[in-house]
Design a protein around this motif. Structure first.
Motif, PDB file in Angstrom:
ATOM      1  N   SER A 106     -22.512  30.928  18.374  1.00 46.21           N
ATOM      2  CA  SER A 106     -23.709  30.084  18.329  1.00 46.21           C
ATOM      3  C   SER A 106     -24.582  30.355  17.104  1.00 46.21           C
ATOM      4  CB  SER A 106     -24.538  30.286  19.594  1.00 46.21           C
ATOM      5  OG  SER A 106     -24.928  31.644  19.726  1.00 46.21           O
ATOM      6  N   ASP A 107     -24.360  31.495  16.462  1.00 42.32           N
ATOM      7  CA  ASP A 107     -25.158  31.901  15.303  1.00 42.32           C
ATOM      8  C   ASP A 107     -24.557  31.417  13.988  1.00 42.32           C
ATOM      9  OD1 ASP A 107     -27.278  33.344  14.061  1.00 42.32           O
ATOM     10  OD2 ASP A 107     -25.928  35.014  13.657  1.00 42.32           O
ATOM     11  N   LEU A 108     -23.350  30.885  14.029  1.00 43.04           N
ATOM     12  CA  LEU A 108     -22.596  30.550  12.821  1.00 43.04           C
ATOM     13  C   LEU A 108     -22.497  29.046  12.602  1.00 43.04           C
ATOM     14  CD1 LEU A 108     -19.744  33.125  13.447  1.00 43.04           C
ATOM     15  CD2 LEU A 108     -21.526  33.334  11.694  1.00 43.04           C
ATOM     16  N   ARG A 109     -22.591  28.646  11.344  1.00 43.83           N
ATOM     17  CA  ARG A 109     -22.447  27.242  10.974  1.00 43.83           C
ATOM     18  C   ARG A 109     -21.589  27.126   9.718  1.00 43.83           C
ATOM     19  NH1 ARG A 109     -24.442  27.250  15.163  1.00 43.83           N
ATOM     20  NH2 ARG A 109     -26.026  25.892  16.104  1.00 43.83           N
ATOM     21  N   TRP A 110     -20.820  26.055   9.674  1.00 46.84           N
ATOM     22  CA  TRP A 110     -19.983  25.723   8.519  1.00 46.84           C
ATOM     23  C   TRP A 110     -20.723  24.667   7.708  1.00 46.84           C
ATOM     24  CZ3 TRP A 110     -16.419  26.501   5.119  1.00 46.84           C
ATOM     25  CH2 TRP A 110     -15.649  25.479   4.570  1.00 46.84           C
ATOM     26  N   VAL A 111     -21.016  24.982   6.449  1.00 44.54           N
ATOM     27  CA  VAL A 111     -21.887  24.139   5.633  1.00 44.54           C
ATOM     28  C   VAL A 111     -21.168  23.668   4.369  1.00 44.54           C
ATOM     29  CG1 VAL A 111     -24.076  24.013   4.366  1.00 44.54           C
ATOM     30  CG2 VAL A 111     -23.926  25.376   6.478  1.00 44.54           C
ATOM     31  N   THR A 112     -21.399  22.417   4.030  1.00 50.95           N
ATOM     32  CA  THR A 112     -20.928  21.846   2.770  1.00 50.95           C
ATOM     33  C   THR A 112     -22.102  21.164   2.081  1.00 50.95           C
ATOM     34  OG1 THR A 112     -18.688  21.460   3.614  1.00 50.95           O
ATOM     35  CG2 THR A 112     -19.369  20.172   1.695  1.00 50.95           C
ATOM     36  N   VAL A 113     -22.229  21.379   0.781  1.00 48.62           N
ATOM     37  CA  VAL A 113     -23.232  20.679  -0.020  1.00 48.62           C
ATOM     38  C   VAL A 113     -22.534  20.116  -1.256  1.00 48.62           C
ATOM     39  CG1 VAL A 113     -25.421  20.799  -1.277  1.00 48.62           C
ATOM     40  CG2 VAL A 113     -25.055  22.256   0.735  1.00 48.62           C
ATOM     41  N   ILE A 114     -22.666  18.822  -1.463  1.00 51.72           N
ATOM     42  CA  ILE A 114     -22.084  18.162  -2.626  1.00 51.72           C
ATOM     43  C   ILE A 114     -23.170  18.017  -3.688  1.00 51.72           C
ATOM     44  CG2 ILE A 114     -21.002  16.034  -3.467  1.00 51.72           C
ATOM     45  CD1 ILE A 114     -19.810  15.754  -0.627  1.00 51.72           C
ATOM     46  N   PHE A 115     -22.859  18.411  -4.914  1.00 51.19           N
ATOM     47  CA  PHE A 115     -23.876  18.439  -5.965  1.00 51.19           C
ATOM     48  C   PHE A 115     -24.023  17.113  -6.700  1.00 51.19           C
ATOM     49  CE2 PHE A 115     -22.250  23.023  -6.425  1.00 51.19           C
ATOM     50  CZ  PHE A 115     -22.922  23.395  -5.282  1.00 51.19           C
ATOM     51  N   GLY A 116     -22.943  16.400  -6.899  1.00 50.55           N
ATOM     52  CA  GLY A 116     -22.987  15.159  -7.669  1.00 50.55           C
ATOM     53  C   GLY A 116     -21.592  14.779  -8.104  1.00 50.55           C
ATOM     54  N   ALA A 117     -21.494  13.973  -9.149  1.00 53.62           N
ATOM     55  CA  ALA A 117     -20.195  13.515  -9.616  1.00 53.62           C
ATOM     56  C   ALA A 117     -20.243  13.252 -11.120  1.00 53.62           C
ATOM     57  CB  ALA A 117     -19.780  12.245  -8.875  1.00 53.62           C
ATOM     58  N   ILE A 118     -19.093  13.434 -11.762  1.00 55.43           N
ATOM     59  CA  ILE A 118     -18.960  13.212 -13.195  1.00 55.43           C
ATOM     60  C   ILE A 118     -17.732  12.345 -13.432  1.00 55.43           C
ATOM     61  CG2 ILE A 118     -18.683  14.301 -15.463  1.00 55.43           C
ATOM     62  CD1 ILE A 118     -19.734  16.919 -14.131  1.00 55.43           C
ATOM     63  N   ARG A 119     -17.906  11.217 -14.090  1.00 52.83           N
ATOM     64  CA  ARG A 119     -16.765  10.384 -14.459  1.00 52.83           C
ATOM     65  C   ARG A 119     -16.088  10.985 -15.687  1.00 52.83           C
ATOM     66  NH1 ARG A 119     -16.346   4.410 -13.107  1.00 52.83           N
ATOM     67  NH2 ARG A 119     -17.564   4.202 -11.197  1.00 52.83           N
ATOM     68  N   VAL A 120     -14.777  11.105 -15.608  1.00 56.15           N
ATOM     69  CA  VAL A 120     -14.014  11.714 -16.692  1.00 56.15           C
ATOM     70  C   VAL A 120     -12.830  10.816 -17.013  1.00 56.15           C
ATOM     71  CG1 VAL A 120     -12.808  13.779 -17.484  1.00 56.15           C
ATOM     72  CG2 VAL A 120     -14.632  13.983 -15.784  1.00 56.15           C
ATOM     73  N   THR A 121     -12.599  10.556 -18.298  1.00 53.91           N
ATOM     74  CA  THR A 121     -11.438   9.775 -18.709  1.00 53.91           C
ATOM     75  C   THR A 121     -10.270  10.696 -19.022  1.00 53.91           C
ATOM     76  OG1 THR A 121     -12.001   9.795 -21.066  1.00 53.91           O
ATOM     77  CG2 THR A 121     -12.956   8.024 -19.721  1.00 53.91           C
ATOM     78  N   ASP A 122      -9.094  10.102 -19.088  1.00 52.58           N
ATOM     79  CA  ASP A 122      -7.898  10.856 -19.429  1.00 52.58           C
ATOM     80  C   ASP A 122      -8.041  11.507 -20.808  1.00 52.58           C
ATOM     81  OD1 ASP A 122      -4.798  11.171 -18.745  1.00 52.58           O
ATOM     82  OD2 ASP A 122      -4.935  10.611 -20.854  1.00 52.58           O
ATOM     83  N   ALA A 123      -8.638  10.781 -21.747  1.00 53.92           N
ATOM     84  CA  ALA A 123      -8.828  11.326 -23.094  1.00 53.92           C
ATOM     85  C   ALA A 123      -9.764  12.523 -23.066  1.00 53.92           C
ATOM     86  CB  ALA A 123      -9.375  10.239 -24.023  1.00 53.92           C
ATOM     87  N   GLU A 124     -10.826  12.461 -22.260  1.00 51.80           N
ATOM     88  CA  GLU A 124     -11.748  13.589 -22.157  1.00 51.80           C
ATOM     89  C   GLU A 124     -11.079  14.790 -21.509  1.00 51.80           C
ATOM     90  OE1 GLU A 124     -16.048  11.296 -21.727  1.00 51.80           O
ATOM     91  OE2 GLU A 124     -14.718  11.462 -19.983  1.00 51.80           O
TER      92      GLU A 124
END
Length: 215
Positions: A20-38
């Motif tokens: 009862s004291d434990l939790r599984w947490v996820t936080v997403i920071f953001g996103a970056i578009r990346v091309t194949d060339a990059e």
């Protein structure tokens, strides 16, 4: 997660806590578009790594402010930072709604584009804090589906759950995936391929993936 995994000693402190004291947490920071060339360019990789490092640093500053102040003092946690790649951004999905709520470009990805999503997974022991304290702290990140805090699975012992979650936190699965937000299960698909695998590996070399409290 059927693969065998031995729980690292640094995680074993969590086993002294009640479920009862434990939790599984996820936080997403953001996103970056990346091309194949990059992805193939050393200079572009360096710029993208700086963006990832800044996202992690901003999260850590906010998180440590919460855990060193009155909001979440006394908690302990173990986890890891992870980089995820997506080659599709489908409307009406949780990920689409998240990025839209954060003000990101949600137009369809071109065939040579990928979406890089830095995030963190960790298990937290609340101690004297309550689930509401955690919920209020996570409200600092305002995007829809940006944070998740879940109970451990009831069908697993605490040790089984912690071991599986530690394995999941450090998995570095080089496959495109869908789901994973809310109650939508993760489904893995095609392998990243050599270009994108090299790109991800190069980024991982640029920061420490471990995320843990000092005690």
């Amino acid at each position: 997660m059927s693969r065998s995994y031995t729980l690292a000693p640094s995680w074993r402190c969590l086993l002294t806590h009640e479920r009862s004291d434990l939790r599984w947490v996820t936080v997403i920071f953001g996103a970056i578009r990346v091309t194949d060339a990059e992805a193939k360019s050393a200079s572009a990789q360096a710029d993208i790594l700086i963006q990832v490092q800044k996202m992690i640093a901003a999260f850590e500053a906010d998180w440590l402010g919460l855990t060193r102040g009155r909001h979440l003092s006394g908690v302990i946690w173990r986890g890891a930072y992870e980089l995820e790649l997506h080659r599709e951004l489908e409307p009406e999905t949780h990920r689409y709604e998240l990025l839209e709520s954060l003000g990101y470009d949600v137009t369809p990805l071109a065939p040579d584009e990928r979406l890089l999503v830095p995030h963190v997974h960790f298990v937290i022991a609340l101690g004297k804090r309550t689930p509401d304290d955690l919920k209020n702290a996570l409200a600092r990140w305002t995007g829809k589906w940006q944070t998740m805090a879940k109970n451990l699975k009831k069908k697993q012992t605490v040790e089984e759950a912690i071991t599986n979650l530690a394995s999941y936190s450090h998995k570095r699965m080089p496959h495109y995936s869908t789901g994973g937000l809310g109650n939508v299960p993760v489904k893995y698909g095609a392998h990243y391929g050599l270009t994108w695998l090299r790109f991800i590996d190069a980024l991982y070399d640029g920061f420490d993936t471990e995320f843990r409290s000092k005690k």
